[in-house]
Design an enzyme around this catalytic site. Sequence first.
Site, short mmCIF file in Angstrom:
data_model
loop_
_atom_site.label_atom_id
_atom_site.label_comp_id
_atom_site.label_asym_id
_atom_site.label_seq_id
_atom_site.Cartn_x
_atom_site.Cartn_y
_atom_site.Cartn_z
N ASP A 164 -23.81 112.99 -20.46
CA ASP A 164 -24.69 113.38 -19.43
C ASP A 164 -25.31 111.91 -18.83
O ASP A 164 -24.96 110.92 -19.33
CB ASP A 164 -25.97 114.05 -20.18
CG ASP A 164 -27.03 114.50 -19.02
OD1 ASP A 164 -26.79 114.76 -18.11
OD2 ASP A 164 -28.22 114.17 -19.33
N SER A 165 -25.64 112.17 -17.72
CA SER A 165 -26.38 110.91 -17.05
C SER A 165 -27.43 110.25 -18.02
O SER A 165 -27.78 109.26 -17.59
CB SER A 165 -26.78 111.45 -15.72
OG SER A 165 -27.85 112.38 -15.76
N CYS B 73 -23.75 117.29 -17.75
CA CYS B 73 -24.61 116.80 -16.71
C CYS B 73 -24.08 118.03 -15.52
O CYS B 73 -22.87 118.00 -15.19
CB CYS B 73 -24.32 115.73 -16.02
SG CYS B 73 -25.23 115.05 -14.63
N ASN B 74 -25.00 118.59 -14.87
CA ASN B 74 -24.50 119.75 -13.69
C ASN B 74 -24.04 118.58 -12.47
O ASN B 74 -22.99 119.16 -11.99
CB ASN B 74 -25.59 120.34 -13.44
CG ASN B 74 -26.11 121.41 -14.24
OD1 ASN B 74 -25.96 122.54 -14.03
ND2 ASN B 74 -26.66 120.97 -15.37
N GLU C 98 -39.09 115.13 -18.30
CA GLU C 98 -39.02 113.97 -19.26
C GLU C 98 -40.48 113.40 -19.70
O GLU C 98 -40.39 112.77 -20.78
CB GLU C 98 -38.12 112.92 -18.32
CG GLU C 98 -36.72 112.97 -18.43
CD GLU C 98 -35.84 111.81 -17.99
OE1 GLU C 98 -36.55 110.94 -17.71
OE2 GLU C 98 -34.83 112.23 -17.63
N CYS D 119 -29.42 122.54 -13.97
CA CYS D 119 -29.74 121.10 -14.04
C CYS D 119 -30.18 120.69 -15.64
O CYS D 119 -31.06 121.83 -16.16
CB CYS D 119 -30.98 120.53 -13.10
SG CYS D 119 -31.71 119.00 -13.66
N HIS E 119 -32.35 119.39 -17.06
CA HIS E 119 -33.65 119.48 -17.57
C HIS E 119 -34.26 120.67 -17.53
O HIS E 119 -35.61 120.93 -18.13
CB HIS E 119 -34.50 118.36 -16.53
CG HIS E 119 -33.98 116.97 -16.94
ND1 HIS E 119 -32.77 116.47 -16.68
CD2 HIS E 119 -34.72 115.73 -17.23
CE1 HIS E 119 -32.69 115.38 -17.13
NE2 HIS E 119 -33.96 114.96 -17.38
N1 DGL Z 1 -28.32 115.59 -15.88
C1 DGL Z 1 -28.54 115.77 -14.21
C2 DGL Z 1 -28.31 116.83 -13.89
O1 DGL Z 1 -27.90 118.00 -14.87
C3 DGL Z 1 -29.92 115.53 -13.96
C4 DGL Z 1 -30.57 114.14 -13.96
C5 DGL Z 1 -29.81 113.21 -13.14
O2 DGL Z 1 -29.99 113.35 -11.84
O3 DGL Z 1 -29.11 112.42 -13.50
O4 DGL Z 1 -27.95 117.32 -13.06
#
Ligand code: DGL
Length: 258
Positions: free
Chosen positions: A3-4, A66-67, A145, A177, A179
């Site tokens: 993931d990011s 990560c989406n 977060e 997403c 989160h």
């Molecule tokens: N993990 C990212 C997503 O699911 C959200 C956080 C980011 O912007 O990196 O899109």
Amino acid sequence: MFDSGVGGLTVFKELIRLLPGEDIIYLGDTARVPYGTRSANTIIRYSLENTGFLIDQGIKILVVACNTSSSVSLPILARHHGIPVLGVIEPGARRAVTISKNKRIGVIGTEGTVKSGAYERTIHALDPRIRVFSHACPLFVPLAEEGWTDGPVVHLTAQHYLTPLTEEKIDTLVMGCTHYPILKGPIMECLGSHVQLVNSAEETAKEVAHILENRNLVHTSSSAGTYRFYVTDNAERFRKVATHFLGTQPAQVDEIGA
Ligand code: DGL
């Protein structure tokens, strides 16, 4: 899985629930988060690097949690390696198409995910008659977060982002997403009980279980799986924020640098 940053732990949580015997290696690209505001080319480059690191660990399946990364880089990542590569878009889209009755589906995600049109394309490939209404909700990421899952700030923010979707009379909303499942409570409250929520993290975990079963890749040992966490920066913050996502701190998080 990668993931990011920390958000992919929502997918991790669903995976360990469904597949408690599997060993999981999680990479959070905390040095370069957020991906949601970056260009597709940059996200693809980061995603290829993350994938390379995980392939070197000898993984049997790659989950792109990560989406934003899934929405732009999946076909490219899938092309490069001889293992199954799964993103979060298709499982979430498929579930939404299955449960929507009025064929009006909302999708929320980062700017990058919304701009890519990946959810729309996937939903339309499954059923071209469905109307899709997408909205970027960037402030949901820092709220999740910080663990702000209740109170006036999160409710006002939810109202601001979601009112245009309720006006479109959606009956299903994809939380596109990592989160957003953390904010499920305020999102549901704002939409009302007639709108069904799709948690892409949950749907992805189900899909991973299917793939492993179909390909005879399930880890059959009776012992519990082991978990390794890697981040590209600031392991301490990852551990701290992880408590909002997992309810506990991961025992060990190693920094590998970007
Ligand atoms: N993990 C990212 C997503 O699911 C959200 C956080 C980011 O912007 O990196 O899109």
